[in-house]
Design a protein around this motif. Structure first.
Motif, short mmCIF file in Angstrom:
data_model
loop_
_atom_site.label_atom_id
_atom_site.label_comp_id
_atom_site.label_asym_id
_atom_site.label_seq_id
_atom_site.Cartn_x
_atom_site.Cartn_y
_atom_site.Cartn_z
N THR A 102 0.84 -1.20 0.00
CA THR A 102 0.00 0.00 0.00
C THR A 102 0.87 1.25 0.00
OG1 THR A 102 -1.72 -1.18 1.25
CG2 THR A 102 -1.85 1.22 1.20
N LEU A 103 0.46 2.23 -0.79
CA LEU A 103 1.15 3.51 -0.86
C LEU A 103 0.16 4.62 -0.53
CD1 LEU A 103 3.54 5.39 -1.61
CD2 LEU A 103 2.75 5.24 -3.99
N CYS A 104 0.49 5.45 0.46
CA CYS A 104 -0.34 6.61 0.80
C CYS A 104 0.36 7.87 0.29
CB CYS A 104 -0.53 6.70 2.31
SG CYS A 104 -1.53 5.35 3.01
N ILE A 105 -0.38 8.68 -0.45
CA ILE A 105 0.18 9.88 -1.07
C ILE A 105 -0.58 11.12 -0.60
CG2 ILE A 105 0.64 11.04 -3.27
CD1 ILE A 105 0.78 8.34 -4.61
N THR A 106 0.16 12.18 -0.34
CA THR A 106 -0.46 13.44 0.06
C THR A 106 0.39 14.59 -0.47
OG1 THR A 106 -1.30 14.70 1.95
CG2 THR A 106 0.76 13.53 2.27
N ASP A 118 3.67 2.40 2.70
CA ASP A 118 4.66 3.36 2.25
C ASP A 118 4.00 4.74 2.21
OD1 ASP A 118 6.38 1.26 1.97
OD2 ASP A 118 6.35 1.24 -0.22
N PHE A 119 4.82 5.77 2.34
CA PHE A 119 4.27 7.13 2.42
C PHE A 119 5.05 8.07 1.49
CE2 PHE A 119 4.55 11.40 4.41
CZ PHE A 119 3.21 11.75 4.34
N LEU A 120 4.31 8.90 0.76
CA LEU A 120 4.90 9.88 -0.14
C LEU A 120 4.16 11.21 0.03
CD1 LEU A 120 6.69 10.79 -2.57
CD2 LEU A 120 4.84 9.97 -4.05
N CYS A 121 4.92 12.28 0.22
CA CYS A 121 4.31 13.61 0.34
C CYS A 121 4.92 14.53 -0.71
CB CYS A 121 4.56 14.17 1.74
SG CYS A 121 3.75 15.76 2.04
N PHE A 122 4.10 15.04 -1.62
CA PHE A 122 4.57 15.99 -2.62
C PHE A 122 4.91 17.32 -1.94
CE2 PHE A 122 1.88 13.35 -5.57
CZ PHE A 122 2.94 12.87 -6.32
N GLU A 123 6.02 17.91 -2.34
CA GLU A 123 6.46 19.17 -1.74
C GLU A 123 5.60 20.34 -2.24
OE1 GLU A 123 8.63 19.56 0.63
OE2 GLU A 123 9.07 17.41 0.70
N GLU A 124 5.69 21.47 -1.54
CA GLU A 124 4.92 22.66 -1.90
C GLU A 124 5.21 23.11 -3.33
OE1 GLU A 124 5.40 25.80 0.87
OE2 GLU A 124 4.91 24.58 2.62
N TRP A 165 -1.47 16.93 5.60
CA TRP A 165 -0.60 15.83 5.21
C TRP A 165 -0.22 14.95 6.40
CZ3 TRP A 165 4.29 15.20 7.20
CH2 TRP A 165 4.88 16.31 7.83
N GLU A 166 -0.20 15.53 7.60
CA GLU A 166 0.15 14.74 8.79
C GLU A 166 -0.86 13.62 9.04
OE1 GLU A 166 1.58 19.00 9.66
OE2 GLU A 166 -0.17 18.02 8.77
N GLN A 167 -2.13 13.87 8.70
CA GLN A 167 -3.14 12.83 8.90
C GLN A 167 -2.89 11.63 8.00
OE1 GLN A 167 -7.22 14.11 8.79
NE2 GLN A 167 -6.91 15.79 10.20
N THR A 168 -2.54 11.90 6.75
CA THR A 168 -2.24 10.80 5.83
C THR A 168 -0.99 10.05 6.28
OG1 THR A 168 -3.24 12.02 3.99
CG2 THR A 168 -1.75 10.22 3.41
N MET A 169 -0.01 10.76 6.80
CA MET A 169 1.19 10.10 7.32
C MET A 169 0.85 9.20 8.51
SD MET A 169 4.75 11.80 8.75
CE MET A 169 3.92 12.52 10.19
#
Length: 215
Positions: free
Chosen positions: A151-155, A177-183, A164-168
């Motif tokens: 599973t991959l969670c993206i925010t 796995d976790f991925l956060c797109f930058e500003e 984004w902290e909630q998705t993390m």
């Protein structure tokens, strides 16, 4: 669900409960697997990611190969307004669209696309409005086991609807796995189905994730 071809396909939540949506998705996964004899790849966004995650907990592992969840609300809500009148307007969906549309998108999204997405939005039923008004997302208590399916969670850092902290936190809770797109990417909450740059980055990351897990 969303269709990555330039416009949003707004889901129909005119059902008595979110659980009925979960049950419907579980049935669809079972049926699809029986017809194809191949596991499904699940993709959910926002409330759709909640429904997808809950459904995955009820489906045999062999029926799902990968799960991708975008902007998952989870845990305690961190961005509630302290103004009771404004909160009441938000709860009852009385704020005009032009005041809230920008919250759902990044700075690069044209106004015409924002208006198009909102023009297809369905009116949420009472149970969903009440769910959004609570201090804690109700599904949080139901997430006690880690998912065995990759599973991959993206925010995104500029998602103003689901922090984004909630998705993390959700990713940590289910062992994903976790991925956060930058500003700098300029990706807002509802940009995935309408903004070509967001679509390209999303597809690229999903492709990398699936190819890595299949090695």
């Amino acid at each position: 669900m969303v269709e990555l071809v330039g416009r949003a396909i707004t889901p129909d939540f005119h059902q008595p409960s979110i659980q009925m949506r979960v049950d419907a998705l579980v049935h669809t996964i079972h049926t699809t697997y029986e017809q194809t004899q191949k596991p499904c790849i699940l993709l959910g966004h926002s409330l759709g990611s909640v429904i997808t995650g809950l459904a995955a907990l009820q489906v045999p592992d062999h029926q799902i190969s990968h799960i991708i969840l975008l902007a998952v609300p989870f845990g305690k809500k961190k961005s509630r307004t302290s103004n009771r009148f404004v909160y009441w307007l938000i709860k009852h969906r009385l704020l005009p669209g032009f005041l809230i549309r920008n919250q759902f998108f990044g700075p690069s999204t044209p106004d015409r696309l924002k208006k198009e997405v909102f023009s297809h939005a369905v009116k949420e039923p009472a149970h969903l409005i009440e769910e959004v008004a609570q201090n804690t997302w109700s599904h949080t208590a139901q997430v006690s086991d880690k998912l065995s399916t990759p599973t991959l969670c993206i925010t995104s850092k500029i998602d103003h609807i689901v922090p984004w902290e909630q998705t993390m936190e959700y990713a940590q809770a289910i062992g994903a796995d976790f991925l956060c797109f930058e500003e700098s990417t300029g990706i807002g909450h509802d940009d995935y189905p309408v903004l070509p740059k967001a679509q390209s980055l999303l597809i690229q990351e999903i492709k990398k994730f699936i190819e890595y897990e299949e090695r």
